[in-house]
Design an enzyme around this catalytic site. Structure first.
Site, short mmCIF file in Angstrom:
data_model
loop_
_atom_site.label_atom_id
_atom_site.label_comp_id
_atom_site.label_asym_id
_atom_site.label_seq_id
_atom_site.Cartn_x
_atom_site.Cartn_y
_atom_site.Cartn_z
N ASP A 114 0.81 -1.22 0.00
CA ASP A 114 0.00 0.00 0.00
C ASP A 114 0.85 1.27 0.00
OD1 ASP A 114 -2.22 -1.70 0.11
OD2 ASP A 114 -2.16 -1.74 2.30
N LYS A 153 1.90 1.85 -5.20
CA LYS A 153 2.42 1.21 -6.43
C LYS A 153 1.48 1.43 -7.61
CE LYS A 153 2.36 -2.63 -4.23
NZ LYS A 153 2.08 -2.17 -2.86
N ASN A 170 -5.30 -10.38 -3.60
CA ASN A 170 -5.00 -9.82 -2.28
C ASN A 170 -4.52 -8.38 -2.41
OD1 ASN A 170 -2.72 -10.83 -3.58
ND2 ASN A 170 -1.67 -11.46 -1.70
N GLY A 172 -4.57 -4.46 -3.68
CA GLY A 172 -5.56 -3.42 -3.95
C GLY A 172 -4.79 -2.20 -4.39
N HIS A 173 -4.82 -1.91 -5.68
CA HIS A 173 -4.03 -0.79 -6.23
C HIS A 173 -4.97 0.33 -6.65
CE1 HIS A 173 -0.34 -3.55 -7.17
NE2 HIS A 173 -0.73 -3.59 -5.92
N GLN A 224 1.96 -6.11 -3.19
CA GLN A 224 2.42 -6.22 -1.79
C GLN A 224 3.71 -5.39 -1.59
OE1 GLN A 224 1.36 -9.61 -3.32
NE2 GLN A 224 -0.53 -8.68 -2.72
N ASP A 227 2.49 14.69 1.18
CA ASP A 227 1.53 15.72 1.61
C ASP A 227 0.93 15.41 2.98
OD1 ASP A 227 0.48 13.58 -0.18
OD2 ASP A 227 -1.46 14.31 0.50
N VAL A 241 2.50 13.99 -4.13
CA VAL A 241 1.97 14.98 -3.17
C VAL A 241 0.44 14.95 -3.07
CG1 VAL A 241 3.98 16.50 -3.26
CG2 VAL A 241 2.18 16.78 -4.98
P1 GDP Z 1 -0.74 0.17 -3.56
O1 GDP Z 1 -1.33 -1.08 -3.03
O2 GDP Z 1 0.73 0.25 -3.33
O3 GDP Z 1 -1.08 0.42 -4.99
O4 GDP Z 1 -1.38 1.34 -2.72
P2 GDP Z 1 -2.93 1.51 -2.28
O5 GDP Z 1 -3.70 2.00 -3.45
O6 GDP Z 1 -3.42 0.30 -1.59
O7 GDP Z 1 -2.80 2.60 -1.16
C1 GDP Z 1 -2.26 3.85 -1.40
C2 GDP Z 1 -3.29 4.91 -0.99
O8 GDP Z 1 -2.68 6.18 -0.96
C3 GDP Z 1 -4.44 5.03 -1.98
O9 GDP Z 1 -5.60 5.42 -1.28
C4 GDP Z 1 -3.97 6.16 -2.89
O10 GDP Z 1 -5.05 6.85 -3.53
C5 GDP Z 1 -3.27 7.05 -1.91
N1 GDP Z 1 -2.16 7.85 -2.42
C6 GDP Z 1 -1.19 7.50 -3.31
N2 GDP Z 1 -0.27 8.49 -3.42
C7 GDP Z 1 -0.69 9.48 -2.59
C8 GDP Z 1 -0.14 10.74 -2.22
O11 GDP Z 1 0.91 11.17 -2.68
N3 GDP Z 1 -0.84 11.47 -1.31
C9 GDP Z 1 -2.00 11.03 -0.75
N4 GDP Z 1 -2.60 11.82 0.13
N5 GDP Z 1 -2.54 9.84 -1.06
C10 GDP Z 1 -1.87 9.08 -1.96
P1 IMO Z 2 -0.94 -4.30 -2.15
O1 IMO Z 2 -0.48 -4.84 -3.49
C1 IMO Z 2 -0.98 -4.72 2.17
C2 IMO Z 2 -0.98 -8.79 3.80
C3 IMO Z 2 -2.21 -9.25 4.54
C4 IMO Z 2 -1.58 -10.20 5.54
C5 IMO Z 2 -0.45 -10.84 4.73
C6 IMO Z 2 -0.81 -12.20 4.15
O2 IMO Z 2 -2.22 -3.57 -2.20
O3 IMO Z 2 0.18 -3.54 -1.50
P2 IMO Z 2 -2.36 -12.94 2.11
O4 IMO Z 2 -3.84 -12.71 1.88
O5 IMO Z 2 -1.49 -12.37 1.04
O6 IMO Z 2 -2.04 -14.36 2.41
O7 IMO Z 2 -2.07 -12.13 3.47
O8 IMO Z 2 -0.16 -9.93 3.68
N1 IMO Z 2 -1.22 -8.28 2.42
C7 IMO Z 2 -1.18 -6.99 2.08
N2 IMO Z 2 -1.00 -5.88 2.84
N3 IMO Z 2 -1.11 -4.59 0.84
C8 IMO Z 2 -1.26 -5.69 0.06
O9 IMO Z 2 -1.24 -5.62 -1.29
C9 IMO Z 2 -1.34 -6.95 0.67
N4 IMO Z 2 -1.51 -8.21 0.23
C10 IMO Z 2 -1.42 -9.02 1.30
O10 IMO Z 2 -2.87 -8.18 5.16
O11 IMO Z 2 -0.98 -9.47 6.57
MG MG Z 3 -2.88 -1.72 -1.79
#
Ligand code: GDP
Ligand code: IMO
Ligand code: MG
Length: 429
Positions: A16, A19, A41, A43-44, A224, A333, A415
Site C-alpha cells: 500500500d 504502487k 490480495n 488493492g491498487h 504487496q 503531503d 503529493v
Molecule cells: P498500492 O497497493 O501500493 O497500490 O497502494 P494503495 O492503493 O493500496 O494505497 C495507497 C493509498 O494512498 C491510496 O488510497 C492512494 O489513492 C493514496 N495515495 C497515493 N499516493 C498518494 C499521495 O501522494 N498522497 C495522498 N494523500 N494519497 C496518496
Molecule cells: P498491495 O499490493 C498490504 C498482507 C495481509 C496479511 C499478509 C498475508 O495492495 O500492496 P495474504 O492474503 O497475502 O495471504 O495475506 O499480507 N497483504 C497486504 N498488505 N497490501 C497488500 O497488497 C497486501 N496483500 C497481502 O494483510 O498481513
Molecule cells: Mg494496496
C-alpha cells in the site's frame, strides 16, 4: 547511461505504498505492463480525471487502450474475482482488448479461499491476518505441484478436473471443520467466468519476448511490499510469493538480462495491514489523524491500516534485497498535518544499538526504534506544487536525509492521490 527498457516497480515496505499510482503514471511511457506475483490480495488505487479505480489483479496500465497489460505466470488468479474486476472495467467503458493472461498462471479456487479462512481460524492467536483470498493455499499447491493452472481452466475437460479437485479438497475442508463446497452450486459461476476470461489467455513468455524484440518498453508492477516477501519479509507474517523485484523474472519469464532497473516505492511513513512485528508502529492520536487524512484502510478488506514512522533500518534492508537505486516518495503531503516528523535510524535490542533487522520474531518484537526528529512543513499545502524546487525547505531536508541514508535518488515525489499531484524530479523511464 543505458536506456531503461525493463523497469520493476516494487513496494519497499508492507504494501500500500502507492504502487498502483506510480505504475499507472509510468505506464504512459511504457508499451507493456506486467504483474508478476500475488493475486487479488492486492488493492491498487489509480486516480485520474476525478475518477478512482481499485485494481486487484489487473495491471494498472489497463486504462491506456494502446498499452498491453499482462497478468504473468507468477500470479495466482481467482477466475470469479477476475471476471468481476473485468466487468467493472467493461462497465466503465474500457474494452479490455489490451488484457492478456498467462496460461501458466496458478488458479486460486473456491476451496483455496475456504481453506485460507479455516487455516487462519485454527492458528488462533498466531493467525496471520490474511486477506482470506486463498493466496496461501493456492501457492502451497503450486509448490506441492498439484495446483490447477489457467490452461486447465481452458481445458475442454475443466468440469471434470474441477470436480475431482474439489472432491479431494473437500476432505481437507472437513478436516479443518468447514462445510463442503458443492460442485453443483459453484460450477456454473466458473463456466460463466470462463466465457469472459478465455479470449485473453495466451502463452505469455514468447509473447513478452516478441514484444521485447520489437524494442518495447516493459514495466513490471509489483504487488504487496518487500516485508511481505516469502523469503525476505517478517516471516511467517508475510504473503506467499516473491514480492521482491527479482520475482519479476520467474513471475513473467523475462530473462535476467532484460530487466535493467527497479524503482522502490516508499511511503513517507509506514503502514501495515494484518498481524506481525512493526518496530516503528505508534498508536496515539497522531496515528488516528494520519489514518483519517490519508484514508489508511485496506482497499480490499477495509481493515484499518496500522501506522508507524518511516523506518530506515527496514528500508535499507529492502533497498538491498531489491537493489533499487531510485525511489518514489509517496504521500508526502500527509506529513503537512504534523508538527514533527520522526525517522527511525537504528534499533535498540537488549541494550545494544543495531543497524539491521533481526531475523528472529522475538527479537523483532523486542527491538525499539531510535528516532531522528525533523521539523515538519505544517500547514503548507504542497499538493499543487509541480517542481522539487517549490517544496518547503523542511520537505527537502527530509528527502535528502532519506536519499543519503539509503544511497538512492528520489526521482518521483507524490503529493496527492491524483495522477497530476506528482513531482518528477528526474525522468528515469
Ligand atoms: P498500492 O497497493 O501500493 O497500490 O497502494 P494503495 O492503493 O493500496 O494505497 C495507497 C493509498 O494512498 C491510496 O488510497 C492512494 O489513492 C493514496 N495515495 C497515493 N499516493 C498518494 C499521495 O501522494 N498522497 C495522498 N494523500 N494519497 C496518496
Ligand atoms: P498491495 O499490493 C498490504 C498482507 C495481509 C496479511 C499478509 C498475508 O495492495 O500492496 P495474504 O492474503 O497475502 O495471504 O495475506 O499480507 N497483504 C497486504 N498488505 N497490501 C497488500 O497488497 C497486501 N496483500 C497481502 O494483510 O498481513
Ligand atoms: Mg494496496
Amino acid at each position: 547511461m543505458e536506456e531503461i527498457k525493463g523497469l520493476v516497480v516494487v513496494g519497499s515496505q508492507w504494501g500500500d505504498e502507492g504502487k498502483g499510482k506510480v505504475a499507472n503514471y509510468l505506464a504512459k511511457k511504457a508499451d507493456v505492463i506486467v504483474r508478476y506475483q500475488g493475486g487479488d490480495n492486492a488493492g491498487h488505487t489509480v486516480k485520474f480525471e476525478g475518477k478512482e479505480y481499485h485494481l486487484r489483479s489487473i495491471p494498472s496500465g489497463i486504462f491506456y487502450e494502446d498499452k498491453i497489460n499482462i497478468m504473468g505466470n507468477g500470479m495466482v488468479i481467482n477466475p470469479l474475482s477476475l471476471a468481476k474486476e473485468m466487468k467493472e472495467l467493461l462497465d466503465a467503458g474500457y474494452t479490455l482488448n489490451n488484457l492478456v493472461i498467462s496460461s501458466r498462471a496458478t488458479l486460486d479456487m473456491s476451496y483455496d479461499i475456504e481453506l485460507d479462512g479455516l487455516k487462519e481460524s485454527k492458528l488462533k492467536d498466531k493467525f496471520i491476518g490474511t486477506t482470506k483470498k486463498g493466496i496461501g493455499p493456492s501457492y502451497t499447491d503450486k509448490a506441492e505441484r498439484s495446483s490447477l493452472r489457467m490452461c486447465d481452466f481452458l481445458d475442454e475437460d475443466f468440469e471434470t478436473i474441477y470436480k475431482n479437485k474439489l472432491e479431494e479438497k473437500n476432505q481437507l475442508i472437513e478436516f479443518y471443520g468447514g462445510n463442503k463446497i458443492s460442485y453443483e452450486d459453484t460450477i456454473a459461476f466458473y463456466l460463466e467466468a470462463k466465457k469472459l476470461i478465455a479470449p485473453h489467455v495466451k502463452e505469455t513468455v514468447s509473447f513478452i519476448h516478441n514484444l521485447r524484440e520489437e524494442n518495447k518498453k516493459i514495466l513490471f508492477e509489483g504487488a504487496q511490499g518487500t516485508m511481505l516477501d516469502i523469503d525476505f519479509g517478517t516471516f511467517p507474517y508475510v504473503t506467499s510469493s516473491s514480492v521482491n523485484a527479482g520475482g519479476a523474472i520467474p513471475g513473467s519469464g523475462i530473462g535476467l538480462g532484460y530487466v535493467n532497473d527497479c524503482l522502490g516505492i516508499i511511503k513517507a511513513y509506514t503502514t501495515r495491514v494484518g498481524e506481525g512485528p512493526f518496530v516503528t508502529e505508534f498508536f496515539d492520536e497522531k496515528a488516528d489523524m494520519i489514518r483519517e487524512i490519508a484514508h489508511e484502510y485496506g482497499v480490499n478488506t477495509h481493515r484499518p491500516r496500522r501506522i508507524g514512522w518511516l523506518d530506515l533500518v527496514q528500508l535499507k534492508y529492502s533497498q538491498s534485497v531489491n537493489g533499487f537505486k531510485y525511489g518514489a516518495l509517496m504521500l508526502l503531503d500527509v506529513l503537512s498535518s504534523l508538527d514533527e516528523i520522526k525517522v527511525c535510524t537504528n534499533y535498540e535490542l537488549d541494550g545494544k544499538v543495531i543497524d539491521y533487522l533481526p531475523v528472529s520474531l522475538k527479537e523483532q518484537y523486542r527491538a525499539k526504534p531510535i528516532y531522528k526528529s525533523f521539523k515538519s512543513f505544517k500547514g503548507v499545502d504542497i499538493s499543487k506544487m509541480k517542481t522539487y524546487e517549490e517544496l518547503p525547505l523542511e520537505a527537502k531536508e527530509y528527502i535528502k536525509f532519506i536519499e543519503g541514508y539509503l544511497k538512492i535518488k528520489i526521482v518521483i515525489i507524490s503529493v496527492g492521490p491524483a495522477k497530476e499531484e506528482t513531482i518528477i524530479k528526474e525522468e528515469i523511464f
